[in-house]
Scaffold this motif. Structure first.
Motif, PDB file in Angstrom:
ATOM      1  N   PHE A 340       0.852  -1.259  -0.073  1.00 23.27           N
ATOM      2  CA  PHE A 340       0.053   0.056   0.015  1.00 23.27           C
ATOM      3  C   PHE A 340       0.965   1.309  -0.100  1.00 23.27           C
ATOM      4  O   PHE A 340       1.902   1.220   0.434  1.00 23.27           O
ATOM      5  CB  PHE A 340      -1.038   0.044   1.457  1.00 23.27           C
ATOM      6  N   ALA A 341       0.519   2.177  -0.673  1.00 25.12           N
ATOM      7  CA  ALA A 341       1.154   3.602  -0.524  1.00 25.12           C
ATOM      8  C   ALA A 341       0.014   4.747  -0.268  1.00 25.12           C
ATOM      9  O   ALA A 341      -0.876   4.466  -0.713  1.00 25.12           O
ATOM     10  CB  ALA A 341       1.756   3.734  -2.016  1.00 25.12           C
ATOM     11  N   ASP A 342       0.664   5.548   0.574  1.00 25.55           N
ATOM     12  CA  ASP A 342       0.110   6.785   1.051  1.00 25.55           C
ATOM     13  C   ASP A 342       0.676   8.071   0.361  1.00 25.55           C
ATOM     14  O   ASP A 342       1.941   8.332   0.524  1.00 25.55           O
ATOM     15  CB  ASP A 342      -0.083   6.900   2.472  1.00 25.55           C
ATOM     16  N   VAL A 343      -0.042   8.781  -0.543  1.00 28.22           N
ATOM     17  CA  VAL A 343       0.437   9.908  -1.148  1.00 28.22           C
ATOM     18  C   VAL A 343      -0.172  11.328  -0.650  1.00 28.22           C
ATOM     19  O   VAL A 343      -1.572  11.221  -0.571  1.00 28.22           O
ATOM     20  CB  VAL A 343       0.554   9.725  -2.429  1.00 28.22           C
ATOM     21  N   HIS A 344       0.364  12.377  -0.349  1.00 32.92           N
ATOM     22  CA  HIS A 344      -0.120  13.532  -0.251  1.00 32.92           C
ATOM     23  C   HIS A 344       0.152  14.606  -1.079  1.00 32.92           C
ATOM     24  O   HIS A 344       1.583  14.577  -1.321  1.00 32.92           O
ATOM     25  CB  HIS A 344       0.107  14.031   1.146  1.00 32.92           C
ATOM     26  N   ILE A 345      -0.536  15.371  -1.615  1.00 36.40           N
ATOM     27  CA  ILE A 345      -0.242  16.407  -2.573  1.00 36.40           C
ATOM     28  C   ILE A 345      -0.824  17.872  -1.874  1.00 36.40           C
ATOM     29  O   ILE A 345      -1.945  17.823  -1.881  1.00 36.40           O
ATOM     30  CB  ILE A 345      -0.389  16.318  -3.961  1.00 36.40           C
ATOM     31  N   GLU A 347      -0.948  22.063  -1.372  1.00 34.47           N
ATOM     32  CA  GLU A 347      -0.729  23.537  -1.779  1.00 34.47           C
ATOM     33  C   GLU A 347       0.343  23.911  -0.841  1.00 34.47           C
ATOM     34  O   GLU A 347       1.492  24.776  -1.175  1.00 34.47           O
ATOM     35  CB  GLU A 347      -1.781  24.320  -2.088  1.00 34.47           C
ATOM     36  N   GLY A 348       0.056  24.194   0.481  1.00 35.22           N
ATOM     37  CA  GLY A 348       0.875  24.448   1.433  1.00 35.22           C
ATOM     38  C   GLY A 348       1.936  23.092   1.999  1.00 35.22           C
ATOM     39  O   GLY A 348       2.391  22.630   1.035  1.00 35.22           O
ATOM     40  N   GLU A 349       2.107  23.182   3.313  1.00 36.18           N
ATOM     41  CA  GLU A 349       3.151  22.085   3.772  1.00 36.18           C
ATOM     42  C   GLU A 349       1.913  20.702   3.859  1.00 36.18           C
ATOM     43  O   GLU A 349       1.052  21.013   4.330  1.00 36.18           O
ATOM     44  CB  GLU A 349       3.408  22.434   4.894  1.00 36.18           C
ATOM     45  N   VAL A 350       2.452  19.530   3.524  1.00 36.04           N
ATOM     46  CA  VAL A 350       1.881  18.666   4.013  1.00 36.04           C
ATOM     47  C   VAL A 350       2.024  18.286   5.651  1.00 36.04           C
ATOM     48  O   VAL A 350       2.862  18.226   5.818  1.00 36.04           O
ATOM     49  CB  VAL A 350       2.553  17.320   3.419  1.00 36.04           C
ATOM     50  N   LEU A 351       0.731  18.312   5.972  1.00 38.91           N
ATOM     51  CA  LEU A 351       1.082  18.264   7.661  1.00 38.91           C
ATOM     52  C   LEU A 351       0.819  16.839   7.975  1.00 38.91           C
ATOM     53  O   LEU A 351       2.021  16.136   8.201  1.00 38.91           O
ATOM     54  CB  LEU A 351      -0.186  18.837   7.989  1.00 38.91           C
ATOM     55  N   ASN A 352       0.007  16.151   7.610  1.00 33.71           N
ATOM     56  CA  ASN A 352       0.037  14.645   8.029  1.00 33.71           C
ATOM     57  C   ASN A 352      -0.005  13.686   6.669  1.00 33.71           C
ATOM     58  O   ASN A 352      -0.781  13.795   5.801  1.00 33.71           O
ATOM     59  CB  ASN A 352      -1.514  14.614   8.697  1.00 33.71           C
ATOM     60  N   PRO A 353       1.196  13.099   6.836  1.00 33.03           N
ATOM     61  CA  PRO A 353       1.430  12.286   5.633  1.00 33.03           C
ATOM     62  C   PRO A 353       0.751  10.973   5.533  1.00 33.03           C
ATOM     63  O   PRO A 353       0.866  10.454   4.366  1.00 33.03           O
ATOM     64  CB  PRO A 353       2.991  12.022   5.748  1.00 33.03           C
ATOM     65  N   SER A 354       0.107  10.511   6.334  1.00 31.10           N
ATOM     66  CA  SER A 354      -0.781   9.224   6.092  1.00 31.10           C
ATOM     67  C   SER A 354      -1.980   9.530   5.468  1.00 31.10           C
ATOM     68  O   SER A 354      -2.539  10.703   5.594  1.00 31.10           O
ATOM     69  CB  SER A 354      -1.041   8.557   7.439  1.00 31.10           C
ATOM     70  N   ALA A 355      -2.451   8.506   5.089  1.00 28.75           N
ATOM     71  CA  ALA A 355      -3.770   8.561   4.048  1.00 28.75           C
ATOM     72  C   ALA A 355      -4.993   7.656   4.720  1.00 28.75           C
ATOM     73  O   ALA A 355      -5.376   6.929   4.166  1.00 28.75           O
ATOM     74  CB  ALA A 355      -3.637   8.148   2.664  1.00 28.75           C
ATOM     75  N   ALA A 356      -5.312   8.211   5.949  1.00 29.34           N
ATOM     76  CA  ALA A 356      -6.291   7.366   6.740  1.00 29.34           C
ATOM     77  C   ALA A 356      -7.652   7.543   6.145  1.00 29.34           C
ATOM     78  O   ALA A 356      -8.650   6.653   5.985  1.00 29.34           O
ATOM     79  CB  ALA A 356      -6.431   7.708   8.198  1.00 29.34           C
ATOM     80  N   ARG A 357      -8.055   8.666   5.526  1.00 27.74           N
ATOM     81  CA  ARG A 357      -9.146   8.962   4.782  1.00 27.74           C
ATOM     82  C   ARG A 357      -8.945   9.666   3.478  1.00 27.74           C
ATOM     83  O   ARG A 357      -8.945  10.826   3.114  1.00 27.74           O
ATOM     84  CB  ARG A 357     -10.005  10.132   5.661  1.00 27.74           C
ATOM     85  N   PRO A 358      -8.661   8.821   2.566  1.00 29.66           N
ATOM     86  CA  PRO A 358      -7.825   9.216   1.272  1.00 29.66           C
ATOM     87  C   PRO A 358      -9.061   9.993   0.461  1.00 29.66           C
ATOM     88  O   PRO A 358     -10.285   9.430   0.607  1.00 29.66           O
ATOM     89  CB  PRO A 358      -7.535   7.950   0.612  1.00 29.66           C
ATOM     90  N   ASP A 359      -8.404  11.072  -0.392  1.00 29.34           N
ATOM     91  CA  ASP A 359      -9.542  11.433  -1.291  1.00 29.34           C
ATOM     92  C   ASP A 359      -9.732  10.531  -2.642  1.00 29.34           C
ATOM     93  O   ASP A 359     -10.641  10.842  -3.580  1.00 29.34           O
ATOM     94  CB  ASP A 359      -9.089  12.904  -1.721  1.00 29.34           C
TER      95      ASP A 359
END
Lengths: 473, 468
Positions: A340-345, A347-359
């Protein structure tokens, strides 16, 4: 004059026995070996280059006496310390001086592994068949039947037989020279001197690792006078530990190490860094342009390429000027299993890098879809491989669900491994996360050393996009 | 080697322990056991009767004492007439023509501007070490830190550096001890069980004042535990670095960028204080990929004056951790304590996020600090005056910055993937500083689970309801 200090200032602040005597007991073999070593260092002209590693044991204070660079090591670890000294300064002459408890018991792993590496150091092993400093306990080299503080009835079979280190070291490939010597008469003492000098010379010439085992007297813990101790070595120890050269390989000098490099160009290339250029492809930072932060979950079996796709997404996002993170999660298997991979993108700073509730979820197989579809945020997007997942049940409402046959499309391109790039194309078309050209740019950069596979990846990306566009009608 | 014939022996009785190894080798019977006790040593020296001495030298090479039986010629080099000389002056310190060694300071080498790299935390730390001038890497593979070692195995040979996969972590830490003793920057990548094994060596390094950088990518424990992230080595790193009076600066990065920046800083701190530095990451951070910018320079590290380098200038140097007399060891510990105090006042680091007006202050480090940042942001959007205090140094704990941040705080929430090890550090620091803290709530996860943003937010909201 030898390599001894002119007086032993470090021995009890120079107040040690008459300021010129060692801390060794009368008749101890250490003193003789110290003299041989000091003479060899002097006669070979390496006093300024020598680093002596003092061990733990009676010779822990060898540094009181030798006017050379001195490092005192933890119990058994002298060869590890010696190796690092040699690699730090290959010009140094590094001598690891150790007793039997240190070398043949607690430090056995270091002794053998570093001997096998063969880096030119000189190991001098004082084998007196007993623990001296701690007060006469059983040594790995104590003789069968020998009474010690921890074998009061004598060494028996359950304690194992004495360990013959010179023979053990000689059968390794690493060392070039191994000899066992003794000190019990003038003839043996001459051989000991020669062996020690030879061991150092082999190191100076860059030929390799040398090991000299010395059968040495410990009159105190044998509870006899020095003369009887010599006799004990000759009559009792020598039959178990035969003297002589155990290995003497003819090796050309090989140990050369150029000085370390601090060349920025080499380092940047090794780090995979590209120089920034005026008008370069990288977009301006989007920090402070907003605080939108979208999270993606890419899930499948090992080999589906979820991690690679996630990494491409992250690279493209960073090149686009966003902050982005990728966290992989694997099962314990080296191949197969879950991935599994969690990705965040953001505009500002990625605060929480985990994707517990992914878009956005990309699921490559049914278990991944079943596990993560319920976690997708309200209004989010679920993309799944409709080749492997047929008629999924119980997908949450209020999410845009897009089946795309990742596997089938990739198979149609005669390259099944590009199904993750198909998925990326689908993701690009289904969301406005990143411009298609940015992801393609990242793909091109990724394959810049393998241009032959680029076209099929580009085709896979385009096919993934097209599939979503068709689905959307 | 020269022949053993060294001429007639000379003996200063105070340097003889009376072992009699010389007596048995003399064919002429020139040496006999002594009859009187030497006043200086309390031992009975042998007696020489050299009328029949043939100068064979066998007695000299049978003597185990460096200044025991020596050739007459050697002694008379020092003193033409021994009878008229005070024996104490005969063997004075050799005059050294060598000037004392001096520090060769590190040299900064400019780096051209580069595009941001996209790197895993472990890789970022490895590149940080390379830029700090580290060319000596020793380690043993352990998940989840191995990528760092693997990258070093690839890079080091190309920079004429050394990467050695040791037989164990025990060997690895002692290789670090050796390289550090030689004065070169050295580092390792490890994870919790490996760090446990290294602790003996860390104690030796602290005792002998040897620098070195440990990157511990923490995983779940105790025992073999698992390879998922935990923060359960905070206790070890802050309170348990092997035996004895030990401390080391403990840095806690929370992004791949900080893995690089803090690794570079760790080398500088390690040499500034001649002490190991520990970087505590968590399993997530080591594996996490993010954007990393390179600094404008790299370092060629130089060589400190105290190094046991193996050349003339550094010949008199000694690295050791043994101090036999109680007085010496107490003095050495007082010296270490003074160093710890200096570190305590100079090296506290923290990030303060929305702390100015915070009424509820979350405290977290490493990756959990990022979940907490998300929760703080969300709480703010709900009108809760939340803030994040993120210790970057766990030892020394950044109590000075915390004291200021606590001005309006009614509630502290400690967030950690540990059973309270961060909270223990916090409470100790508050206690030592004489600060009576507001109530402390906690969000804790274990076993490789990290506190999630939703749980942290829930805790913040709950405490606010209590205060309302």
């Amino acid at each position: 004059m030898s390599a001894f200090y002119d007086h032993f200032a470090r021995h009890s602040h120079g107040q040690g026995l008459a300021d010129h005597s060692t801390h060794y007991c009368p008749g101890c073999g250490h003193g003789l070996v110290h003299r041989d070593l000091a003479d060899a260092i002097d006669e070979l002209g390496v006093q300024d280059r020598t680093v002596l590693i003092s061990p733990v044991g009676c010779s822990v204070f060898a540094y009181y006496y030798f006017d050379v660079g001195n490092t005192q090591a933890a119990h058994g670890r002298a060869p590890a310390v010696a190796l690092a000294h040699k690699l730090a300064n290959p010009e140094a002459v590094v001598i690891s001086y150790q007793g039997d408890g240190d070398l043949a018991s607690i430090g056995l792993a270091e002794t053998i592994s570093i001997a096998q590496m063969g880096v030119p150091i000189t190991v001098i092993f004082i084998n007196n068949g007993i623990y001296g400093m701690t007060g006469g306990q059983l040594a790995p080299t104590s003789l069968m039947g020998q009474k010690t503080a921890t074998s009061p009835e004598g060494r028996n079979a359950s304690m194992g037989k004495p360990l013959r280190m010179a023979e053990l070291i000689a059968q390794l490939d690493g060392p070039v020279f191994v000899e066992r010597v003794a000190l019990y008469n003038a003839k043996q003492r001459i051989k000991a001197r020669k062996a020690i000098a030879k061991g150092i010379r082999l190191q100076m010439e860059g030929r390799g690792y040398a090991f000299i085992e010395v059968l040495a007297e410990c009159p105190t813990h044998l509870k006899v006078n020095p003369e009887a101790a010599e006799e004990w070595i000759r009559t009792q120890m020598e039959p178990v530990f035969p003297l002589g050269v155990k290995k003497d390989a003819i090796v050309e000098p090989w140990f050369h190490r150029p000085p370390p490099s601090f060349d920025p160009d080499i380092i940047l290339a090794l780090a995979g860094a590209d120089r920034a250029e005026a008008g370069s492809a990288s977009a301006p930072a989007r920090h402070a342009s907003g605080n939108r932060d979208r999270s993606f979950k890419l899930a499948g079996a090992g080999g589906d390429g979820a991690q690679t796709a996630a990494l491409i997404l992250t690279r493209a996002a960073i090149a686009e000027g966003y902050d982005s993170t990728h966290i992989p999660s694997y099962g314990p298997e080296s191949r197969g299993g879950t991935s599994f991979a969690d990705v965040h993108i953001a505009e500002g700073e990625v605060l929480n890098p985990s994707a517990a509730r992914p878009d956005v979820l990309i699921a490559f197989n049914a278990p991944s879809l079943a596990r993560f579809a319920p976690t997708v945020a309200e209004g989010g997007v679920i993309l799944y491989d409709s080749t492997t997942v047929k008629d999924p049940k119980g997908l949450p409402a209020g999410r845009r669900v897009i089946p795309v046959p990742f596997t089938e499309i990739a198979a149609g391109l005669n390259r099944p491994v590009v199904k993750n790039v198909v998925a990326l194309g689908a993701l690009q078309a289904a969301t406005d996360a990143l411009p298609a050209e940015r992801i393609l740019g990242t793909l091109r950069h990724l394959f810049k050393d393998k241009p032959s596979v680029l076209p099929v990846n580009e085709a896979a990306f385009a096919a993934g996009r097209r599939a979503v566009e068709l689905a959307a009608g | 080697m020269p022949a053993i014939a060294r001429g007639r022996p000379f003996l200063e009785p105070a340097y003889c322990k009376g072992c009699l190894r010389c007596v048995e080798v003399c064919a002429k019977g020139c040496i006999s056991p002594g009859k009187s006790i030497c006043a200086e040593t309390g031992l009975i020296a042998v007696e020489l009767h050299l009328d029949t001495c043939s100068g064979c030298g066998l007695c000299i090479e049978a003597c185990p004492e460096p200044f025991g039986l020596r050739p007459e010629s050697e002694v008379t080099r020092h003193a033409q007439d021994y009878q008229l000389e005070d024996p104490a002056k005969l063997f004075g310190q050799k005059p050294s023509e060598q000037a004392p060694p001096r520090d060769r300071p590190p040299v900064k080498i400019p780096l051209p501007e580069c595009e941001p790299l996209v790197l895993k935390g472990n890789y970022a730390a490895a590149i940080g070490a390379v830029l700090a001038g580290c060319r000596h890497v020793y380690g043993y593979p352990i998940t989840p830190s191995t990528e760092g070692a693997e990258l070093m195995a690839k890079i080091m040979p190309k920079l004429n550096g050394a990467f050695v996969q040791a037989v164990s972590e025990v060997a690895a830490v002692n290789m670090m001890y050796g390289a550090g003793a030689a004065g070169v920057p050295v580092m390792t990548f490890t994870s919790s069980p490996g760090f446990s094994l290294m602790l003996e060596g860390v104690s030796y390094m602290i005792g002998a004042e040897v620098p070195g950088v440990f990157i511990n990518v923490m995983r779940g424990g105790p025992g073999l535990g698992n390879i998922a992230p935990e923060q359960t080595d905070i206790k070890l790193a802050c309170r348990g670095l092997g035996h004895g009076n030990t401390h080391a600066i403990v840095l806690a990065p929370s992004t791949p960028q900080e893995m690089l920046d803090l690794t570079m800083e760790a080398f500088a701190l390690s040499f500034r204080y001649r002490n190991p530095v520990v970087i505590l990451g968590d399993g997530y951070l080591g594996q996490m990929t993010g954007s990393v910018r390179l600094p404008p320079y790299l370092l060629n590290p130089g060589l400190p004056a105290w190094a046991v380098w193996g050349d003339k200038a550094h010949r008199r140097n000694l690295i050791c951790s043994i101090h036999l007399s109680e007085a010496d060891l107490e003095k050495h510990n007082e010296h270490l304590n003074a160093k710890y105090a200096e570190i305590g006042s100079n090296e506290q680091r923290a990030e303060l996020y929305h702390c100015e007006d915070a009424r509820v202050l979350a405290i977290a480090c490493n990756t959990p600090a990022r979940m907490t940042k998300g929760a703080v942001e969300e709480a703010r959007s709900m009108g809760i005056a939340a803030g994040l205090f993120r210790p970057v140094t766990l030892w020394p704990f950044p109590i000075d910055a915390l004291r200021d941040a606590l001005t309006h705080v009614e509630q502290i929430v400690v967030v950690e993937a540990s059973p309270g090890q961060l909270e223990d550090e916090l409470r100790l620091a508050l206690s030592h500083a004489g600060i009576a803290p507001p109530p402390i709530a906690s969000v804790r996860r274990l076993g490789g689970n990290l506190p999630q943003q939703g749980d942290i937010l829930a805790c913040i909201r709950e405490t606010q309801e209590v205060h309302a």
